[in-house]
Design an enzyme around this catalytic site. Structure first.
Site, short mmCIF file in Angstrom:
data_model
loop_
_atom_site.label_atom_id
_atom_site.label_comp_id
_atom_site.label_asym_id
_atom_site.label_seq_id
_atom_site.Cartn_x
_atom_site.Cartn_y
_atom_site.Cartn_z
N LYS A 74 50.33 7.09 -6.42
CA LYS A 74 50.95 6.95 -7.75
C LYS A 74 52.42 7.35 -7.72
O LYS A 74 53.23 6.78 -8.46
CB LYS A 74 50.19 7.77 -8.79
CG LYS A 74 48.90 7.09 -9.22
CD LYS A 74 48.47 7.48 -10.61
CE LYS A 74 47.23 6.72 -11.02
NZ LYS A 74 46.55 7.30 -12.19
N LYS B 153 41.66 -1.91 -3.60
CA LYS B 153 40.78 -1.69 -4.75
C LYS B 153 41.20 -2.54 -5.95
O LYS B 153 42.39 -2.70 -6.19
CB LYS B 153 40.87 -0.19 -5.10
CG LYS B 153 39.96 0.27 -6.20
CD LYS B 153 40.24 1.72 -6.58
CE LYS B 153 41.42 1.84 -7.52
NZ LYS B 153 41.50 3.14 -8.23
N LYS C 71 43.01 -1.41 -12.72
CA LYS C 71 43.41 -1.88 -14.04
C LYS C 71 44.92 -1.99 -14.18
O LYS C 71 45.42 -2.68 -15.05
CB LYS C 71 42.78 -1.04 -15.17
CG LYS C 71 42.93 0.48 -15.10
CD LYS C 71 42.44 1.14 -16.41
CE LYS C 71 41.27 2.10 -16.28
NZ LYS C 71 41.57 3.43 -15.76
#
Ligand code: TYM
Length: 331
Positions: free
Chosen positions: A115, A197, A200
Protein backbone atom coordinates in the site's frame (compact mmCIF):
# COMPACT_ATOMS: atom_id res chain seq x y z
CA UNK A 1 -25.34 -12.62 30.14
CA UNK A 2 -23.23 -15.78 30.22
CA UNK A 3 -21.24 -16.34 27.05
CA UNK A 4 -20.69 -20.03 26.48
CA UNK A 5 -20.46 -20.03 22.70
CA UNK A 6 -17.12 -19.53 20.99
CA UNK A 7 -16.65 -16.19 19.33
CA UNK A 8 -16.20 -15.32 15.66
CA UNK A 9 -15.15 -11.87 14.46
CA UNK A 10 -14.46 -10.58 10.98
CA UNK A 11 -14.51 -7.28 9.13
CA UNK A 12 -14.67 -5.81 5.66
CA UNK A 13 -13.51 -2.33 4.66
CA UNK A 14 -16.10 -0.04 3.05
CA UNK A 15 -13.34 1.24 0.78
CA UNK A 16 -14.68 0.20 -2.60
CA UNK A 17 -17.31 -1.93 -4.27
CA UNK A 18 -17.06 -5.45 -2.93
CA UNK A 19 -15.77 -8.13 -5.28
CA UNK A 20 -16.41 -11.83 -5.71
CA UNK A 21 -13.04 -12.21 -3.94
CA UNK A 22 -14.52 -10.62 -0.81
CA UNK A 23 -17.65 -12.73 -1.31
CA UNK A 24 -16.07 -16.15 -1.92
CA UNK A 25 -13.02 -15.64 0.31
CA UNK A 26 -14.86 -14.18 3.29
CA UNK A 27 -18.50 -13.02 3.43
CA UNK A 28 -20.08 -16.16 1.96
CA UNK A 29 -18.48 -18.17 4.77
CA UNK A 30 -19.65 -15.89 7.57
CA UNK A 31 -23.17 -17.30 7.87
CA UNK A 32 -21.93 -20.83 8.54
CA UNK A 33 -20.99 -19.70 12.06
CA UNK A 34 -24.26 -17.96 12.93
CA UNK A 35 -25.87 -20.88 14.74
CA UNK A 36 -23.04 -22.32 16.79
CA UNK A 37 -20.93 -19.25 17.53
CA UNK A 38 -21.46 -15.77 18.86
CA UNK A 39 -20.63 -13.80 15.73
CA UNK A 40 -19.52 -10.19 15.25
CA UNK A 41 -19.30 -8.85 11.70
CA UNK A 42 -18.00 -5.34 11.45
CA UNK A 43 -17.84 -2.70 8.72
CA UNK A 44 -14.33 -1.41 9.41
CA UNK A 45 -14.62 2.25 8.46
CA UNK A 46 -11.67 3.30 10.69
CA UNK A 47 -9.45 1.05 8.60
CA UNK A 48 -10.78 2.53 5.36
CA UNK A 49 -9.47 6.04 6.10
CA UNK A 50 -5.86 4.87 5.97
CA UNK A 51 -6.39 5.57 2.26
CA UNK A 52 -8.11 8.85 1.26
CA UNK A 53 -11.87 8.44 0.91
CA UNK A 54 -14.48 10.79 -0.53
CA UNK A 55 -16.74 11.42 2.52
CA UNK A 56 -20.07 10.91 0.73
CA UNK A 57 -18.79 7.69 -0.84
CA UNK A 58 -17.47 6.36 2.46
CA UNK A 59 -20.86 6.99 4.04
CA UNK A 60 -22.73 5.31 1.16
CA UNK A 61 -20.39 2.32 1.14
CA UNK A 62 -20.76 1.85 4.88
CA UNK A 63 -24.52 1.39 4.40
CA UNK A 64 -23.87 -0.79 1.35
CA UNK A 65 -21.42 -3.07 3.13
CA UNK A 66 -23.88 -3.61 5.96
CA UNK A 67 -26.66 -4.29 3.44
CA UNK A 68 -24.39 -6.74 1.62
CA UNK A 69 -23.68 -8.62 4.83
CA UNK A 70 -27.41 -9.03 5.26
CA UNK A 71 -28.04 -9.80 1.58
CA UNK A 72 -25.39 -12.55 1.78
CA UNK A 73 -27.46 -14.28 4.43
CA UNK A 74 -26.42 -12.73 7.73
CA UNK A 75 -29.56 -12.40 9.81
CA UNK A 76 -29.24 -9.40 12.12
CA UNK A 77 -30.98 -11.33 14.86
CA UNK A 78 -28.41 -14.11 14.81
CA UNK A 79 -25.28 -12.02 14.15
CA UNK A 80 -24.02 -8.79 15.65
CA UNK A 81 -23.64 -6.50 12.62
CA UNK A 82 -22.10 -3.11 13.30
CA UNK A 83 -19.88 -0.24 12.20
CA UNK A 84 -16.42 0.00 13.74
CA UNK A 85 -16.45 3.76 14.44
CA UNK A 86 -19.69 3.36 16.43
CA UNK A 87 -17.76 1.46 19.10
CA UNK A 88 -14.95 3.81 20.23
CA UNK A 89 -13.23 0.99 22.16
CA UNK A 90 -11.69 -0.21 18.85
CA UNK A 91 -9.63 2.97 18.55
CA UNK A 92 -8.92 3.04 22.26
CA UNK A 93 -7.62 -0.53 22.41
CA UNK A 94 -5.81 0.09 19.11
CA UNK A 95 -3.78 2.84 20.76
CA UNK A 96 -2.98 0.72 23.79
CA UNK A 97 -1.87 -2.22 21.64
CA UNK A 98 0.33 0.14 19.60
CA UNK A 99 2.44 0.31 22.73
CA UNK A 100 2.87 -3.48 22.66
CA UNK A 101 3.63 -3.74 18.94
CA UNK A 102 7.14 -3.33 17.63
CA UNK A 103 8.17 -0.98 14.84
CA UNK A 104 10.05 -3.88 13.22
CA UNK A 105 6.96 -6.09 13.24
CA UNK A 106 4.85 -3.47 11.49
CA UNK A 107 7.66 -2.75 8.99
CA UNK A 108 7.54 -6.38 7.88
CA UNK A 109 3.86 -6.34 6.93
CA UNK A 110 3.60 -7.00 3.19
CA UNK A 111 0.28 -5.15 2.91
CA UNK A 112 1.94 -2.03 4.34
CA UNK A 113 4.74 -2.32 1.81
CA UNK A 114 2.28 -2.83 -1.07
CA UNK A 115 0.00 0.00 0.00
CA UNK A 116 2.87 2.44 0.60
CA UNK A 117 4.13 1.73 -2.90
CA UNK A 118 0.65 2.33 -4.29
CA UNK A 119 -0.12 5.46 -2.25
CA UNK A 120 3.35 6.98 -2.13
CA UNK A 121 1.89 10.48 -1.58
CA UNK A 122 0.07 9.40 1.57
CA UNK A 123 2.14 6.95 3.64
CA UNK A 124 0.42 7.98 6.87
CA UNK A 125 0.98 6.61 10.37
CA UNK A 126 -2.46 4.94 10.27
CA UNK A 127 -1.41 2.87 7.27
CA UNK A 128 1.58 1.71 9.29
CA UNK A 129 -0.36 0.84 12.48
CA UNK A 130 -3.34 -0.62 10.56
CA UNK A 131 -2.51 -4.19 11.69
CA UNK A 132 -2.58 -3.16 15.36
CA UNK A 133 -6.07 -1.72 14.95
CA UNK A 134 -7.03 -4.99 13.32
CA UNK A 135 -5.60 -6.86 16.31
CA UNK A 136 -7.68 -4.60 18.58
CA UNK A 137 -10.85 -5.45 16.57
CA UNK A 138 -10.22 -9.13 17.11
CA UNK A 139 -8.94 -9.13 20.70
CA UNK A 140 -11.65 -6.75 21.96
CA UNK A 141 -14.25 -9.52 21.62
CA UNK A 142 -12.09 -12.37 22.97
CA UNK A 143 -12.38 -13.88 19.50
CA UNK A 144 -11.67 -17.57 18.93
CA UNK A 145 -12.02 -17.70 15.15
CA UNK A 146 -11.45 -15.16 12.37
CA UNK A 147 -12.75 -16.09 8.89
CA UNK A 148 -10.64 -14.26 6.26
CA UNK A 149 -8.92 -14.68 2.91
CA UNK A 150 -5.25 -15.70 2.82
CA UNK A 151 -4.12 -12.06 2.31
CA UNK A 152 -4.98 -11.37 5.97
CA UNK A 153 -2.91 -14.25 7.36
CA UNK A 154 0.12 -12.14 8.24
CA UNK A 155 -2.06 -9.60 10.06
CA UNK A 156 -3.75 -12.40 11.95
CA UNK A 157 -0.42 -13.83 13.04
CA UNK A 158 0.57 -10.43 14.35
CA UNK A 159 -2.72 -10.25 16.31
CA UNK A 160 -1.83 -13.59 17.89
CA UNK A 161 1.69 -12.38 18.73
CA UNK A 162 0.34 -9.22 20.34
CA UNK A 163 -2.19 -11.22 22.39
CA UNK A 164 0.48 -13.64 23.58
CA UNK A 165 2.88 -10.82 24.43
CA UNK A 166 0.23 -8.97 26.43
CA UNK A 167 -0.82 -12.16 28.24
CA UNK A 168 2.80 -12.89 29.06
CA UNK A 169 3.29 -9.49 30.68
CA UNK A 170 -0.03 -9.18 32.51
CA UNK A 171 -1.39 -12.71 32.81
CA UNK A 172 -4.30 -14.15 30.88
CA UNK A 173 -6.17 -11.23 29.30
CA UNK A 174 -6.91 -12.00 25.65
CA UNK A 175 -8.04 -15.14 23.86
CA UNK A 176 -5.42 -16.02 21.24
CA UNK A 177 -7.41 -16.17 17.97
CA UNK A 178 -7.19 -18.72 15.17
CA UNK A 179 -7.74 -17.96 11.50
CA UNK A 180 -10.39 -19.72 9.44
CA UNK A 181 -9.17 -19.71 5.88
CA UNK A 182 -11.31 -21.52 3.35
CA UNK A 183 -8.64 -23.26 1.27
CA UNK A 184 -10.60 -23.49 -2.00
CA UNK A 185 -11.44 -19.80 -2.23
CA UNK A 186 -8.78 -18.16 -0.06
CA UNK A 187 -7.37 -16.17 -2.98
CA UNK A 188 -9.52 -15.32 -5.97
CA UNK A 189 -7.27 -13.88 -8.66
CA UNK A 190 -7.66 -10.93 -11.03
CA UNK A 191 -9.31 -11.88 -14.34
CA UNK A 192 -6.82 -9.73 -16.26
CA UNK A 193 -3.68 -10.67 -14.36
CA UNK A 194 -4.32 -14.07 -12.81
CA UNK A 195 -1.08 -14.07 -10.83
CA UNK A 196 -2.28 -11.20 -8.63
CA UNK A 197 -5.19 -11.02 -6.21
CA UNK A 198 -8.56 -9.70 -7.33
CA UNK A 199 -8.78 -6.40 -5.49
CA UNK A 200 -11.58 -3.87 -5.04
CA UNK A 201 -9.11 -1.04 -5.68
CA UNK A 202 -7.94 -2.37 -9.07
CA UNK A 203 -8.25 0.34 -11.72
CA UNK A 204 -8.85 -2.15 -14.53
CA UNK A 205 -12.60 -2.75 -14.32
CA UNK A 206 -12.34 -5.88 -16.46
CA UNK A 207 -10.05 -7.50 -13.91
CA UNK A 208 -12.62 -7.42 -11.15
CA UNK A 209 -16.12 -8.84 -10.83
CA UNK A 210 -18.20 -6.94 -8.29
CA UNK A 211 -20.93 -8.64 -6.30
CA UNK A 212 -23.38 -6.05 -7.59
CA UNK A 213 -22.39 -6.15 -11.28
CA UNK A 214 -25.24 -6.82 -13.72
CA UNK A 215 -25.48 -10.25 -15.36
CA UNK A 216 -24.38 -8.75 -18.69
CA UNK A 217 -21.30 -7.14 -17.12
CA UNK A 218 -20.38 -10.34 -15.31
CA UNK A 219 -20.60 -12.41 -18.48
CA UNK A 220 -18.70 -9.80 -20.51
CA UNK A 221 -15.88 -9.72 -17.93
CA UNK A 222 -15.55 -13.51 -17.83
CA UNK A 223 -15.54 -13.68 -21.64
CA UNK A 224 -12.52 -11.32 -21.56
CA UNK A 225 -10.73 -13.22 -18.78
CA UNK A 226 -7.08 -13.99 -19.51
CA UNK A 227 -6.43 -17.73 -19.98
CA UNK A 228 -3.52 -19.17 -22.00
CA UNK A 229 -2.62 -20.33 -25.49
CA UNK A 230 -3.65 -23.91 -24.74
CA UNK A 231 -7.35 -24.77 -24.95
CA UNK A 232 -7.60 -27.38 -22.25
CA UNK A 233 -9.73 -26.76 -19.11
CA UNK A 234 -7.34 -28.18 -16.56
CA UNK A 235 -6.44 -27.10 -13.04
CA UNK A 236 -2.69 -26.63 -12.79
CA UNK A 237 -0.12 -24.25 -11.35
CA UNK A 238 1.15 -23.27 -14.77
CA UNK A 239 -2.39 -22.34 -15.85
CA UNK A 240 -3.25 -19.60 -13.33
CA UNK A 241 -6.03 -18.01 -15.41
CA UNK A 242 -7.88 -21.26 -16.11
CA UNK A 243 -7.32 -22.53 -12.56
CA UNK A 244 -8.83 -19.33 -11.14
CA UNK A 245 -11.90 -19.76 -13.36
CA UNK A 246 -12.22 -23.38 -12.23
CA UNK A 247 -12.08 -22.22 -8.60
CA UNK A 248 -14.85 -19.68 -9.22
CA UNK A 249 -16.97 -22.21 -11.12
CA UNK A 250 -16.56 -24.74 -8.31
CA UNK A 251 -17.48 -22.19 -5.65
CA UNK A 252 -20.81 -21.51 -7.35
CA UNK A 253 -21.64 -25.11 -8.35
CA UNK A 254 -20.14 -27.20 -5.56
CA UNK A 255 -18.43 -29.43 -8.17
CA UNK A 256 -14.99 -30.99 -7.73
CA UNK A 257 -11.99 -30.14 -9.94
CA UNK A 258 -12.31 -33.49 -11.73
CA UNK A 259 -16.00 -32.96 -12.42
CA UNK A 260 -15.32 -29.54 -13.93
CA UNK A 261 -12.44 -30.84 -16.05
CA UNK A 262 -14.62 -33.68 -17.32
CA UNK A 263 -17.57 -31.40 -18.02
CA UNK A 264 -15.48 -29.15 -20.28
CA UNK A 265 -13.25 -31.81 -21.78
CA UNK A 266 -12.70 -30.94 -25.45
CA UNK A 267 -15.04 -27.92 -25.34
CA UNK A 268 -12.51 -25.05 -25.42
CA UNK A 269 -12.29 -21.86 -23.41
CA UNK A 270 -15.16 -19.94 -25.06
CA UNK A 271 -17.81 -22.32 -23.73
CA UNK A 272 -16.11 -22.58 -20.36
CA UNK A 273 -15.82 -18.84 -19.76
CA UNK A 274 -19.47 -18.32 -20.67
CA UNK A 275 -20.49 -21.07 -18.24
CA UNK A 276 -18.42 -19.53 -15.42
CA UNK A 277 -20.04 -16.14 -16.11
CA UNK A 278 -23.49 -17.66 -16.01
CA UNK A 279 -23.13 -19.60 -12.76
CA UNK A 280 -21.54 -16.57 -11.14
CA UNK A 281 -24.26 -14.14 -12.31
CA UNK A 282 -27.04 -16.56 -11.37
CA UNK A 283 -25.46 -17.31 -7.99
CA UNK A 284 -25.24 -13.61 -7.18
CA UNK A 285 -28.73 -12.69 -8.48
CA UNK A 286 -30.50 -13.32 -5.14
CA UNK A 287 -27.83 -11.28 -3.31
CA UNK A 288 -28.34 -8.37 -5.72
CA UNK A 289 -32.10 -8.51 -5.32
CA UNK A 290 -32.00 -8.61 -1.56
CA UNK A 291 -29.40 -5.83 -1.53
CA UNK A 292 -31.71 -3.50 -3.49
CA UNK A 293 -34.57 -4.26 -1.16
CA UNK A 294 -32.44 -3.53 1.92
CA UNK A 295 -30.93 -0.33 0.51
CA UNK A 296 -34.44 1.06 -0.06
CA UNK A 297 -34.99 1.12 3.70
CA UNK A 298 -32.19 3.16 5.25
CA UNK A 299 -33.94 3.51 8.58
CA UNK A 300 -33.95 -0.27 8.98
CA UNK A 301 -30.21 -0.38 8.22
CA UNK A 302 -29.68 2.35 10.82
CA UNK A 303 -31.66 0.40 13.39
CA UNK A 304 -29.53 -2.69 12.66
CA UNK A 305 -26.24 -0.79 13.05
CA UNK A 306 -27.45 0.86 16.24
CA UNK A 307 -28.53 -2.41 17.85
CA UNK A 308 -25.30 -4.06 16.65
CA UNK A 309 -23.12 -1.29 18.11
CA UNK A 310 -24.95 -1.49 21.47
CA UNK A 311 -24.42 -5.23 21.64
CA UNK A 312 -20.76 -5.00 20.53
CA UNK A 313 -20.08 -2.19 23.03
CA UNK A 314 -21.38 -4.39 25.84
CA UNK A 315 -18.78 -7.08 25.05
CA UNK A 316 -16.07 -4.49 24.38
CA UNK A 317 -16.62 -2.87 27.79
CA UNK A 318 -15.90 -6.14 29.56
CA UNK A 319 -12.55 -6.54 27.82
CA UNK A 320 -11.64 -2.87 28.22
CA UNK A 321 -12.19 -2.82 31.97
CA UNK A 322 -9.94 -5.87 32.30
CA UNK A 323 -7.25 -4.29 30.09
CA UNK A 324 -7.35 -0.97 31.95
CA UNK A 325 -6.99 -2.71 35.28
CA UNK A 326 -4.10 -4.87 34.07
CA UNK A 327 -2.19 -1.95 32.56
CA UNK A 328 -2.59 0.10 35.73
CA UNK A 329 -4.96 2.88 34.73
CA UNK A 330 -6.90 4.44 37.60
CA UNK A 331 -10.52 3.34 37.46
P1 TYM B 1 -10.74 -6.37 3.01
O1 TYM B 1 -11.83 -5.35 3.18
O2 TYM B 1 -9.63 -6.07 2.09
O3 TYM B 1 -11.36 -7.73 2.52
C1 TYM B 1 -12.44 -8.34 3.20
C2 TYM B 1 -12.26 -9.84 3.21
O4 TYM B 1 -12.20 -10.35 1.88
C3 TYM B 1 -11.05 -11.16 1.74
N1 TYM B 1 -10.56 -11.02 0.36
C4 TYM B 1 -10.34 -12.04 -0.48
N2 TYM B 1 -10.47 -13.38 -0.33
C5 TYM B 1 -10.17 -14.15 -1.40
N3 TYM B 1 -9.75 -13.67 -2.59
C6 TYM B 1 -9.61 -12.33 -2.79
N4 TYM B 1 -9.23 -11.86 -3.96
C7 TYM B 1 -9.90 -11.46 -1.70
N5 TYM B 1 -9.88 -10.12 -1.54
C8 TYM B 1 -10.26 -9.87 -0.27
C9 TYM B 1 -10.05 -10.62 2.75
O5 TYM B 1 -9.08 -11.58 3.09
C10 TYM B 1 -10.96 -10.28 3.91
O6 TYM B 1 -11.23 -11.43 4.68
N6 TYM B 1 -7.86 -5.92 7.06
C11 TYM B 1 -9.11 -6.50 6.55
C12 TYM B 1 -10.33 -6.00 7.28
C13 TYM B 1 -10.29 -6.17 8.76
C14 TYM B 1 -10.47 -7.39 9.46
C15 TYM B 1 -10.40 -7.05 10.84
C16 TYM B 1 -10.69 -8.70 9.05
C17 TYM B 1 -10.12 -5.18 9.68
N7 TYM B 1 -10.19 -5.72 10.92
C18 TYM B 1 -10.53 -8.02 11.82
C19 TYM B 1 -10.81 -9.67 10.06
C20 TYM B 1 -10.73 -9.33 11.42
C21 TYM B 1 -9.24 -6.12 5.10
O7 TYM B 1 -8.64 -5.22 4.61
O8 TYM B 1 -10.19 -6.80 4.43
Amino acid sequence: MIQDKKIVFSGVQPSGNLTIGNYLGAIKNFSRFSEDYKTFYCVVDLHAITVRQVPAELRRRTYETLALYMACGLDEKKNTLFVQSHVPAHAELGWMLDCYTMFGELSRMTQFKDKSAKHSQNINAGLFTYPTLMAADILLYQTDLVPVGIDQKQHLELARDIAMRFNQIYGDTFTVPEGYISTDTMKIMSLAEPTSKMSKSDENQNAVVYILDSKDDIIRKFKKAVTDSDSCVKYSEDKPGVSNLITIYRAFTGKSIEEVEREFDGRGYGDFKLAVGEVCADGLAPVREEFSRLMADKSHLEAVMKAGADEAAYYARKTMSKVRRKIGFVN
